[in-house]
Design a protein around this motif. Structure first.
Motif, PDB file in Angstrom:
ATOM      1  N   ILE A  33       0.838  -1.203   0.000  1.00 56.78           N
ATOM      2  CA  ILE A  33       0.000   0.000   0.000  1.00 56.78           C
ATOM      3  C   ILE A  33       0.873   1.253   0.000  1.00 56.78           C
ATOM      4  N   ALA A  34       1.917   1.262   0.815  1.00 50.64           N
ATOM      5  CA  ALA A  34       2.840   2.409   0.827  1.00 50.64           C
ATOM      6  C   ALA A  34       3.479   2.593  -0.548  1.00 50.64           C
ATOM      7  N   ALA A  51       2.826   6.264   2.327  1.00 54.61           N
ATOM      8  CA  ALA A  51       2.692   5.776   3.700  1.00 54.61           C
ATOM      9  C   ALA A  51       1.261   5.326   3.963  1.00 54.61           C
ATOM     10  N   ALA A  52       1.121   4.508   5.007  1.00 58.35           N
ATOM     11  CA  ALA A  52      -0.199   4.047   5.459  1.00 58.35           C
ATOM     12  C   ALA A  52      -0.178   3.913   6.972  1.00 58.35           C
ATOM     13  N   LEU A  53      -1.272   4.291   7.604  1.00 57.27           N
ATOM     14  CA  LEU A  53      -1.428   4.178   9.051  1.00 57.27           C
ATOM     15  C   LEU A  53      -2.436   3.078   9.325  1.00 57.27           C
ATOM     16  N   VAL A  54      -2.051   2.147  10.212  1.00 63.94           N
ATOM     17  CA  VAL A  54      -2.817   0.924  10.426  1.00 63.94           C
ATOM     18  C   VAL A  54      -3.086   0.730  11.923  1.00 63.94           C
ATOM     19  N   ARG A  55      -4.309   0.322  12.240  1.00 60.92           N
ATOM     20  CA  ARG A  55      -4.661  -0.037  13.625  1.00 60.92           C
ATOM     21  C   ARG A  55      -4.100  -1.424  13.940  1.00 60.92           C
ATOM     22  N   GLU A  56      -4.054  -1.753  15.221  1.00 58.15           N
ATOM     23  CA  GLU A  56      -3.565  -3.069  15.663  1.00 58.15           C
ATOM     24  C   GLU A  56      -4.300  -4.223  14.988  1.00 58.15           C
ATOM     25  N   ASN A  57      -5.577  -4.049  14.680  1.00 54.46           N
ATOM     26  CA  ASN A  57      -6.373  -5.110  14.071  1.00 54.46           C
ATOM     27  C   ASN A  57      -6.150  -5.239  12.568  1.00 54.46           C
ATOM     28  N   GLY A  58      -5.249  -4.419  12.000  1.00 55.98           N
ATOM     29  CA  GLY A  58      -4.935  -4.490  10.571  1.00 55.98           C
ATOM     30  C   GLY A  58      -5.753  -3.545   9.702  1.00 55.98           C
ATOM     31  N   VAL A  61      -6.384   2.929   8.371  1.00 52.14           N
ATOM     32  CA  VAL A  61      -7.212   4.086   8.705  1.00 52.14           C
ATOM     33  C   VAL A  61      -6.860   5.317   7.883  1.00 52.14           C
ATOM     34  N   GLU A  62      -5.662   5.345   7.320  1.00 61.61           N
ATOM     35  CA  GLU A  62      -5.278   6.472   6.476  1.00 61.61           C
ATOM     36  C   GLU A  62      -4.128   6.045   5.580  1.00 61.61           C
ATOM     37  N   GLU A  80       4.579  10.884   5.261  1.00 60.02           N
ATOM     38  CA  GLU A  80       4.226  10.564   6.645  1.00 60.02           C
ATOM     39  C   GLU A  80       3.421  11.700   7.272  1.00 60.02           C
ATOM     40  N   MET A  81       3.788  12.922   6.966  1.00 60.55           N
ATOM     41  CA  MET A  81       3.085  14.081   7.505  1.00 60.55           C
ATOM     42  C   MET A  81       1.693  14.187   6.879  1.00 60.55           C
ATOM     43  N   ASP A  82       1.567  13.869   5.606  1.00 61.73           N
ATOM     44  CA  ASP A  82       0.268  13.857   4.938  1.00 61.73           C
ATOM     45  C   ASP A  82      -0.670  12.884   5.654  1.00 61.73           C
ATOM     46  N   VAL A  83      -0.178  11.688   5.920  1.00 60.87           N
ATOM     47  CA  VAL A  83      -0.990  10.676   6.594  1.00 60.87           C
ATOM     48  C   VAL A  83      -1.372  11.130   8.006  1.00 60.87           C
TER      49      VAL A  83
END
Length: 186
Positions: A33-34, A51-58, A61-62, A80-83
């Motif tokens: 994804i990144a 970049a991608a931001l991910v919750r513990e459950n996979g 989120v962004e 990273e700042m955009d995310v």
């Protein structure tokens, strides 16, 4: 972007599209994804970092990519700042980032590294090291207050397939020279 770089980017995009995550490398799916985001940045003529931001459950989120040069110059819109900016605007009620992981195609630069330390995002994994511009491998050069804050987080190379690490660097290099020239002219 010159014709050769466009052809090369198309080839790299096809390699990312065709890549099948390897169960031996648990971060492959998120690094893909990144890399998709890095390709989007390259197609827009920006530094090819995603970049991608991910919750513990996979749950993703962004996701985002470098947006420094358009629609107008924004020095703060590295991938990273955009995310993080998008996430913080959407989820204003979340004030603890321990359960999140940020995946990025390239080792964070000094500006992004400081932002990620400040955010408290639990883990930051990058696909490809940036020996010249990355800051994770230079953490000991940060002021003591920053290194102390960073102790609550994990910063490391992603547990991804070596081929994805290589692709991340190749994708970045398709735009690096041209965008460095743009910055020099500012």
């Amino acid at each position: 972007m010159d014709k050769g770089a466009q052809n090369s980017l198309a080839e790299l995009e096809e390699k990312v599209r065709a890549f099948v995550p390897d169960p031996e490398h648990p971060d492959d799916a998120f690094i893909i994804i990144a890399l998709q985001e890095a390709i989007a940045a390259a197609k827009e003529g920006k530094f090819a970092v995603g970049a991608a931001l991910v919750r513990e459950n996979g749950e993703i989120v962004e996701r985002g990519h470098n947006r420094v040069f358009s629609p107008h110059f924004r020095s703060d819109l590295h991938a990273e700042m955009d995310v993080m900016t998008r996430f913080e605007e959407r989820f204003r009620e979340i004030d603890k980032m321990k359960g999140f992981t940020l995946y990025t195609s390239l080792e964070p630069c000094p500006m992004c590294f400081a932002r990620l330390i400040t955010s408290g995002v639990g883990k930051v994994y990058y696909a490809s090291a940036d020996e010249r511009g990355g800051m994770v491998h230079r953490l000991e050069h940060m002021p003591p207050a920053w290194t102390g804050l960073a102790e609550r987080q994990e910063f490391a190379k992603a547990r991804c397939s070596p081929e994805l690490s290589d692709l991340a660097l190749q994708i970045f290099l398709t735009t690096a020279a041209e965008n460095n020239r743009k910055l020099q002219e500012r």
